[in-house]
Design a protein around this motif. Structure first.
Motif, short mmCIF file in Angstrom:
data_model
loop_
_atom_site.label_atom_id
_atom_site.label_comp_id
_atom_site.label_asym_id
_atom_site.label_seq_id
_atom_site.Cartn_x
_atom_site.Cartn_y
_atom_site.Cartn_z
N UNK A 28 0.87 -1.23 0.04
CA UNK A 28 0.08 0.03 -0.02
C UNK A 28 0.86 1.26 -0.04
N UNK A 29 0.38 2.14 -0.81
CA UNK A 29 1.38 3.46 -0.99
C UNK A 29 1.26 4.20 0.20
N UNK A 30 0.28 4.37 1.01
CA UNK A 30 0.16 5.27 2.25
C UNK A 30 0.63 4.44 3.24
N UNK A 31 1.01 3.45 3.34
CA UNK A 31 1.86 2.71 4.42
C UNK A 31 3.34 3.04 4.25
N UNK A 32 3.81 3.55 3.29
CA UNK A 32 5.13 4.17 3.16
C UNK A 32 5.32 5.37 3.38
N UNK A 33 4.34 6.16 3.80
CA UNK A 33 4.55 7.69 3.94
C UNK A 33 4.84 8.00 5.18
N UNK A 34 5.67 9.14 5.42
CA UNK A 34 6.44 9.46 6.84
C UNK A 34 5.21 10.01 7.55
N UNK A 35 5.24 9.58 8.88
CA UNK A 35 4.14 10.15 9.65
C UNK A 35 4.08 11.58 9.61
N UNK A 36 5.16 12.22 9.78
CA UNK A 36 5.12 13.79 9.84
C UNK A 36 4.06 14.61 8.89
N UNK A 37 3.51 13.78 7.84
CA UNK A 37 2.60 14.37 6.85
C UNK A 37 1.36 14.20 7.16
N UNK A 38 0.97 13.59 8.44
CA UNK A 38 -0.24 13.39 9.07
C UNK A 38 -0.76 14.74 9.45
N UNK A 39 0.12 15.55 9.97
CA UNK A 39 -0.84 16.94 10.38
C UNK A 39 -1.14 17.85 9.28
N UNK A 40 -0.47 17.73 8.24
CA UNK A 40 -0.70 18.54 6.84
C UNK A 40 -1.83 17.87 6.29
N UNK A 41 -1.98 16.54 6.33
CA UNK A 41 -3.31 15.73 5.54
C UNK A 41 -4.30 16.23 6.40
N UNK A 42 -4.25 16.13 7.76
CA UNK A 42 -5.45 16.62 8.42
C UNK A 42 -5.79 17.95 8.48
N UNK A 43 -4.95 18.74 8.37
CA UNK A 43 -5.36 20.25 8.01
C UNK A 43 -5.80 20.44 6.83
N UNK A 44 -5.64 19.84 5.79
CA UNK A 44 -5.98 20.12 4.43
C UNK A 44 -7.62 19.55 4.41
N UNK A 45 -7.70 18.33 5.18
CA UNK A 45 -9.09 17.67 5.20
C UNK A 45 -9.91 18.59 6.21
N UNK A 46 -9.62 19.18 7.34
CA UNK A 46 -10.23 20.09 7.98
C UNK A 46 -10.70 21.52 7.31
N UNK A 47 -9.55 21.89 6.32
CA UNK A 47 -9.95 23.22 5.64
C UNK A 47 -11.02 22.87 4.50
N UNK A 48 -10.69 21.73 4.01
CA UNK A 48 -11.77 21.26 2.80
C UNK A 48 -13.21 21.26 3.45
N UNK A 49 -13.34 20.56 4.93
CA UNK A 49 -14.53 20.50 5.63
C UNK A 49 -15.13 22.06 5.81
N UNK A 50 -14.20 22.72 6.37
CA UNK A 50 -14.50 24.17 6.57
C UNK A 50 -15.28 24.86 5.49
N UNK A 51 -14.72 24.72 4.38
CA UNK A 51 -15.18 25.37 3.12
C UNK A 51 -16.60 24.72 2.77
N UNK A 52 -16.86 23.30 3.11
CA UNK A 52 -17.96 22.87 2.71
C UNK A 52 -18.78 23.40 3.53
N UNK A 53 -18.86 23.35 5.13
CA UNK A 53 -19.74 23.98 5.81
C UNK A 53 -19.95 25.44 5.69
N UNK A 54 -19.22 26.01 5.18
CA UNK A 54 -19.30 27.65 4.63
C UNK A 54 -20.08 27.59 3.37
N UNK A 55 -20.08 26.73 2.60
CA UNK A 55 -21.08 26.69 1.50
C UNK A 55 -22.54 26.53 1.86
#
Length: 90
Positions: A28-55
């Motif tokens: 699996x591709x995501x199994x080989x990703x460094x864990x330091x990118x989890x915060x960035x991915x979480x922030x990106x998801x939260x930003x997208x959710x905030x935009x959807x809630x704003x819509x």
């Protein structure tokens, strides 16, 4: 335009990851990703959710500096993510 760019580029990135995962032969591709990118991915998801809630709940009033709560939230999440990455030395 900026909101469309944010959502569109995130959807395109997810599509590219799905295609890359099909051709990645070491498991699996995501199994080989460094864990330091989890915060960035979480922030990106939260930003997208905030935009959807704003819509859905379109803000009527302007908050600080004539920004809506959606814009202010996106800005604060971006600053938080940049600060965390700076603290981690990335």
């Amino acid at each position: 335009m900026a909101i469309a760019n944010l959502l569109g580029s995130n959807l395109f990135d997810i599509l590219i990851l799905a295609v890359d995962d099909l051709f990645y032969v070491k498991g699996p591709l995501l199994a080989n990703v460094d864990t330091s990118h989890a915060i960035t991915a979480f922030t990106a998801v939260m930003m997208c959710l905030l935009v959807i809630v704003g819509f859905v709940f379109q803000p009527q009033k302007r908050a600080l500096l004539k920004l809506t709560w959606v814009s202010l939230g996106l800005f604060l999440m971006y600053i938080f993510n940049a600060w965390v990455l700076f603290q981690q030395g990335l």
